[in-house]
Design an enzyme around this catalytic site. Structure first.
Site, PDB file in Angstrom:
ATOM      1  N   TYR A  77     -28.767  51.436  18.499  1.00 11.83           N
ATOM      2  CA  TYR A  77     -29.448  52.216  19.542  1.00 11.83           C
ATOM      3  C   TYR A  77     -30.390  51.326  20.347  1.00 11.83           C
ATOM      4  CZ  TYR A  77     -32.911  55.332  21.631  1.00 11.83           C
ATOM      5  OH  TYR A  77     -33.773  55.947  22.502  1.00 11.83           O
ATOM      6  N   SER A  97     -36.689  52.428  25.371  1.00  9.20           N
ATOM      7  CA  SER A  97     -37.275  52.915  24.124  1.00  9.20           C
ATOM      8  C   SER A  97     -38.151  51.859  23.466  1.00  9.20           C
ATOM      9  CB  SER A  97     -36.159  53.316  23.157  1.00  9.20           C
ATOM     10  OG  SER A  97     -36.649  53.545  21.853  1.00  9.20           O
TER      11      SER A  97
END
Length: 333
Positions: free
Chosen positions: A152, A127
């Site tokens: 995350y 990501s």
């Protein structure tokens, strides 16, 4: 070829699986159909994949070590595209253990499955969130990413490190894909475009964080899929000339690579909303809010390495991508 696609009922996993099936491959789709967001949307995606004879679905949780190991042993996959995991920056603030389970233990189980069955290439979702406190734009894979600002993001950075370890120890070819704000038809309800569209059609205000002063490298789903499909054929090899002192963090002496997959045309959040207003024919009423913990203020992808590797870089104009999402939303809902 025979592929395993994890997260096949998810947004990106659905589109990648559909493309592989259309190209004539066999696809085993894995998903646990978690209730993080509307399960009926996941089931609708899955139903479309099950229309293909070459698709088989396995409802398995990534943390189920025995089930994952058995799946790999029984099926003998040639390539694995690992897109499953717990997503969302803000959700990680309240539910950190979900990220440890899905993104760390789950990723390790996939690595182990690939190792023990000699999978030819593992591609996995990373990501743009890994860039954390980095401020030099555009974000480049040649830059260090050692200061994540959400759990995350930390798990995605950890996934890259774990993949490198397996590439080094077991010569497992791995490719990490740092996705930049993916949007488009069949998108996730927790993403801004979906939430904005839902609220505006109901005549409700939309929540705009940091008073709209944010920059995002929005990347259309079809561009993401094209990059993934091309990358799965580009199997990393060992590079004896690479050293940790002089080489890029995105490469290695081991069969390991990391790429940015982004549009390289960052857009102001306010302009994103304007594109949605134009597509819907509705003026948004905005609820201006401060920046949320864990959010990156600006993202912009340096995708030159991707282009050099596969001869493609995402390029769908924002206005066109938003129109396609709105058309799907109106038809589906």
């Amino acid at each position: 070829m025979k592929f395993l696609v994890t997260g096949a009922a998810g947004f990106i996993g659905y589109h990648v699986s559909k493309r592989l099936l259309a190209d004539g491959h066999q696809v085993s789709g894995l998903d646990n159909l978690s209730a993080y967001y509307d399960v009926s949307l996941k089931q609708a995606r899955l139903a479309r994949l099950q229309a293909y004879e070459a698709f088989i679905f396995h409802k398995i949780d990534l943390v189920d070590r025995r089930a994952i190991a058995s799946l790999f042993t029984d099926e003998g996959f040639e390539r694995v595209i690992h897109l499953a995991g717990q997503v969302g920056v803000r959700y990680s603030l309240d539910n950190p253990l979900a990220y440890g389970d899905a993104n760390l233990i789950g990723h390790l189980n996939i690595l182990e499955g690939c190792r023990h069955t000699q999978v030819g290439h593992l591609l996995y979702a990373s990501s743009s969130s890994v860039y954390g406190l980095n401020r030099k734009l555009p974000f480049s894979t040649s830059d260090a990413v050692d200061h994540p600002i959400s759990l995350y993001a930390a798990t995605k950075k950890a996934n890259e490190l774990m993949a490198h370890t397996y590439a080094h120890l077991y010569q497992l070819p791995t490719t990490g894909m740092r996705f930049f704000t993916v949007y488009g038809p069949w998108g996730r309800p927790d993403m801004a475009l979906f939430k904005f569209t839902h609220a505006m059609l109901r005549g409700e205000r939309i929540d705009v964080y940091n008073n709209g002063v944010m920059l995002r490298d929005f990347t259309y789903i079809d561009d993401i899929v094209e990059a993934v499909i091309r990358l799965q054929d580009l199997i990393p090899v060992q590079d004896a000339s690479w050293t940790a002192e002089t080489g890029s963090p995105a490469s290695s002496s081991s069969p390991y690579r990391v790429y940015n997959i982004g549009n390289s045309q960052p857009v102001k959040l306010i302009d994103y909303i304007q594109a949605l207003e134009d597509a819907l024919g509705i003026q948004a009423e905005k609820n201006l809010l401060p920046l949320q913990p864990g959010d990156i203020l600006e993202t912009s992808a340096d995708a030159l390495a991707l282009y050099r590797a596969i001869g493609f870089k995402p390029q769908t104009p924002l206005s066109e991508g938003v129109k396609q999402f709105v058309a799907w939303y109106r038809e589906y809902y």
